[in-house]
Motif scaffolding. Structure first.
Motif, PDB file in Angstrom:
ATOM      1  N   GLU A   1       0.824  -1.208   0.000  1.00  0.00           N
ATOM      2  CA  GLU A   1       0.000   0.000   0.000  1.00  0.00           C
ATOM      3  C   GLU A   1       0.859   1.260   0.000  1.00  0.00           C
ATOM      4  O   GLU A   1       0.392   2.342  -0.365  1.00  0.00           O
ATOM      5  CB  GLU A   1      -0.922   0.024   1.222  1.00  0.00           C
ATOM      6  CG  GLU A   1      -1.982  -1.056   1.234  1.00  0.00           C
ATOM      7  CD  GLU A   1      -2.813  -1.018   2.508  1.00  0.00           C
ATOM      8  OE1 GLU A   1      -2.953   0.068   3.115  1.00  0.00           O
ATOM      9  OE2 GLU A   1      -3.317  -2.081   2.895  1.00  0.00           O
ATOM     10  N   PHE A   2       2.119   1.135   0.418  1.00  0.00           N
ATOM     11  CA  PHE A   2       3.034   2.271   0.519  1.00  0.00           C
ATOM     12  C   PHE A   2       4.219   2.134  -0.446  1.00  0.00           C
ATOM     13  O   PHE A   2       5.256   2.771  -0.263  1.00  0.00           O
ATOM     14  CB  PHE A   2       3.543   2.403   1.963  1.00  0.00           C
ATOM     15  CG  PHE A   2       2.431   2.602   2.948  1.00  0.00           C
ATOM     16  CD1 PHE A   2       1.924   3.861   3.217  1.00  0.00           C
ATOM     17  CD2 PHE A   2       1.848   1.508   3.580  1.00  0.00           C
ATOM     18  CE1 PHE A   2       0.885   4.041   4.105  1.00  0.00           C
ATOM     19  CE2 PHE A   2       0.806   1.679   4.479  1.00  0.00           C
ATOM     20  CZ  PHE A   2       0.323   2.944   4.740  1.00  0.00           C
ATOM     21  N   GLY A   3       4.072   1.283  -1.450  1.00  0.00           N
ATOM     22  CA  GLY A   3       5.128   1.118  -2.446  1.00  0.00           C
ATOM     23  C   GLY A   3       6.265   0.219  -1.995  1.00  0.00           C
ATOM     24  O   GLY A   3       7.336   0.213  -2.598  1.00  0.00           O
ATOM     25  N   GLY A   4       6.047  -0.550  -0.938  1.00  0.00           N
ATOM     26  CA  GLY A   4       7.086  -1.436  -0.423  1.00  0.00           C
ATOM     27  C   GLY A   4       6.718  -2.896  -0.614  1.00  0.00           C
ATOM     28  O   GLY A   4       5.728  -3.222  -1.274  1.00  0.00           O
ATOM     29  N   MET A   5       7.526  -3.763  -0.027  1.00  0.00           N
ATOM     30  CA  MET A   5       7.251  -5.195  -0.111  1.00  0.00           C
ATOM     31  C   MET A   5       7.902  -5.914   1.067  1.00  0.00           C
ATOM     32  O   MET A   5       8.818  -5.401   1.710  1.00  0.00           O
ATOM     33  CB  MET A   5       7.785  -5.779  -1.413  1.00  0.00           C
ATOM     34  CG  MET A   5       9.280  -5.727  -1.537  1.00  0.00           C
ATOM     35  SD  MET A   5       9.800  -6.365  -3.125  1.00  0.00           S
ATOM     36  CE  MET A   5      11.561  -6.137  -2.968  1.00  0.00           C
ATOM     37  N   SER A   6       7.428  -7.106   1.325  1.00  0.00           N
ATOM     38  CA  SER A   6       8.017  -7.964   2.347  1.00  0.00           C
ATOM     39  C   SER A   6       9.331  -8.524   1.815  1.00  0.00           C
ATOM     40  O   SER A   6       9.450  -8.827   0.632  1.00  0.00           O
ATOM     41  CB  SER A   6       7.052  -9.109   2.672  1.00  0.00           C
ATOM     42  OG  SER A   6       7.688 -10.047   3.508  1.00  0.00           O
ATOM     43  N   ASP A   7      10.306  -8.661   2.698  1.00  0.00           N
ATOM     44  CA  ASP A   7      11.593  -9.224   2.307  1.00  0.00           C
ATOM     45  C   ASP A   7      11.995 -10.342   3.264  1.00  0.00           C
ATOM     46  O   ASP A   7      13.156 -10.498   3.606  1.00  0.00           O
ATOM     47  CB  ASP A   7      12.660  -8.134   2.249  1.00  0.00           C
ATOM     48  CG  ASP A   7      13.913  -8.585   1.516  1.00  0.00           C
ATOM     49  OD1 ASP A   7      13.819  -9.497   0.677  1.00  0.00           O
ATOM     50  OD2 ASP A   7      14.991  -8.038   1.803  1.00  0.00           O
ATOM     51  N   GLY A   8      11.002 -11.100   3.732  1.00  0.00           N
ATOM     52  CA  GLY A   8      11.290 -12.274   4.550  1.00  0.00           C
ATOM     53  C   GLY A   8      11.272 -11.998   6.041  1.00  0.00           C
ATOM     54  O   GLY A   8      10.837 -10.949   6.504  1.00  0.00           O
ATOM     55  N   TRP A   9      11.780 -12.981   6.787  1.00  0.00           N
ATOM     56  CA  TRP A   9      11.780 -12.904   8.242  1.00  0.00           C
ATOM     57  C   TRP A   9      13.016 -13.617   8.777  1.00  0.00           C
ATOM     58  O   TRP A   9      13.683 -14.357   8.054  1.00  0.00           O
ATOM     59  CB  TRP A   9      10.511 -13.507   8.830  1.00  0.00           C
ATOM     60  CG  TRP A   9      10.266 -14.953   8.461  1.00  0.00           C
ATOM     61  CD1 TRP A   9       9.623 -15.412   7.346  1.00  0.00           C
ATOM     62  CD2 TRP A   9      10.692 -16.112   9.177  1.00  0.00           C
ATOM     63  NE1 TRP A   9       9.609 -16.776   7.341  1.00  0.00           N
ATOM     64  CE2 TRP A   9      10.262 -17.246   8.449  1.00  0.00           C
ATOM     65  CE3 TRP A   9      11.400 -16.309  10.367  1.00  0.00           C
ATOM     66  CZ2 TRP A   9      10.512 -18.553   8.876  1.00  0.00           C
ATOM     67  CZ3 TRP A   9      11.640 -17.616  10.788  1.00  0.00           C
ATOM     68  CH2 TRP A   9      11.197 -18.708  10.052  1.00  0.00           C
ATOM     69  N   GLY A  10      13.309 -13.381  10.037  1.00  0.00           N
ATOM     70  CA  GLY A  10      14.462 -14.014  10.664  1.00  0.00           C
ATOM     71  C   GLY A  10      14.291 -14.060  12.167  1.00  0.00           C
ATOM     72  O   GLY A  10      13.423 -13.404  12.738  1.00  0.00           O
ATOM     73  N   VAL A  11      15.125 -14.858  12.798  1.00  0.00           N
ATOM     74  CA  VAL A  11      15.115 -15.018  14.247  1.00  0.00           C
ATOM     75  C   VAL A  11      16.546 -14.880  14.738  1.00  0.00           C
ATOM     76  O   VAL A  11      17.461 -15.496  14.191  1.00  0.00           O
ATOM     77  CB  VAL A  11      14.561 -16.405  14.649  1.00  0.00           C
ATOM     78  CG1 VAL A  11      14.697 -16.635  16.144  1.00  0.00           C
ATOM     79  CG2 VAL A  11      13.119 -16.551  14.216  1.00  0.00           C
ATOM     80  N   MET A  12      16.733 -14.070  15.755  1.00  0.00           N
ATOM     81  CA  MET A  12      18.054 -13.931  16.374  1.00  0.00           C
ATOM     82  C   MET A  12      18.192 -15.019  17.424  1.00  0.00           C
ATOM     83  O   MET A  12      17.255 -15.307  18.158  1.00  0.00           O
ATOM     84  CB  MET A  12      18.188 -12.566  17.047  1.00  0.00           C
ATOM     85  CG  MET A  12      17.985 -11.404  16.106  1.00  0.00           C
ATOM     86  SD  MET A  12      19.328 -11.191  14.960  1.00  0.00           S
ATOM     87  CE  MET A  12      20.390 -10.185  15.963  1.00  0.00           C
ATOM     88  N   GLN A  13      19.374 -15.631  17.469  1.00  0.00           N
ATOM     89  CA  GLN A  13      19.615 -16.660  18.470  1.00  0.00           C
ATOM     90  C   GLN A  13      20.992 -16.456  19.066  1.00  0.00           C
ATOM     91  O   GLN A  13      21.962 -16.258  18.345  1.00  0.00           O
ATOM     92  CB  GLN A  13      19.545 -18.062  17.867  1.00  0.00           C
ATOM     93  CG  GLN A  13      19.819 -19.143  18.901  1.00  0.00           C
ATOM     94  CD  GLN A  13      20.011 -20.510  18.286  1.00  0.00           C
ATOM     95  OE1 GLN A  13      20.354 -20.635  17.131  1.00  0.00           O
ATOM     96  NE2 GLN A  13      19.804 -21.526  19.075  1.00  0.00           N
TER      97      GLN A  13
END
Length: 133
Positions: A95-107
């Motif tokens: 909606e704002f001209g962006g996109m999802s670029d995945g996810w991650g978890v810090m360990q």
């Protein structure tokens, strides 16, 4: 434990193999990228004013040359929930001209004083279909 044969499933399988308890809530970082700073700031303001329960930060990703919103949600990392959240955030970013670029978890790694990302690449997240890394 079986996972679907896609990027999200592979990430969860790698996390399980490394000893992460996937039945407990973790801080999961979802990455949203924007070409334009104003678009990212507007999206950040909308997220901040929403009922989203999590931490949100905006950074300039020098490596990508793009603005990145990181949405950190404390959640049990179940496949369907992760996919649902990722799709919802992707639609929001679009909606704002962006996109999802995945996810991650810090360990925290034994013997390390720093936190590191759980996946095998240098970017710390599952790459979205339009990822430029």
């Amino acid at each position: 434990m079986q996972f679907p044969d896609d990027d999200n499933g592979k990430m969860l399988a790698a996390m399980a193999e490394s000893g992460i308890d996937l039945t407990k809530a973790l801080d999961v970082d979802f990455f949203l990228v924007f070409d334009d700073q104003r678009d990212a700031e507007t999206a950040l303001e909308e997220l901040t004013n929403s009922d989203l329960q999590g931490e949100i930060e905006l950074n300039l990703n020098d490596e990508l040359g793009k603005w990145e919103i990181i949405v950190c949600l404390n959640m049990i990392p179940e496949y369907d929930t992760l996919v649902e959240q990722e799709v919802m955030l992707h639609d929001f970013a679009a909606e704002f001209g962006g996109m999802s670029d995945g996810w991650g978890v810090m360990q925290h790694q034994d013997g390390d004083d720093e936190f590191s990302h759980e996946d095998d690449d240098d970017h710390g997240h599952v790459h979205g279909p339009n990822c430029n890394h």
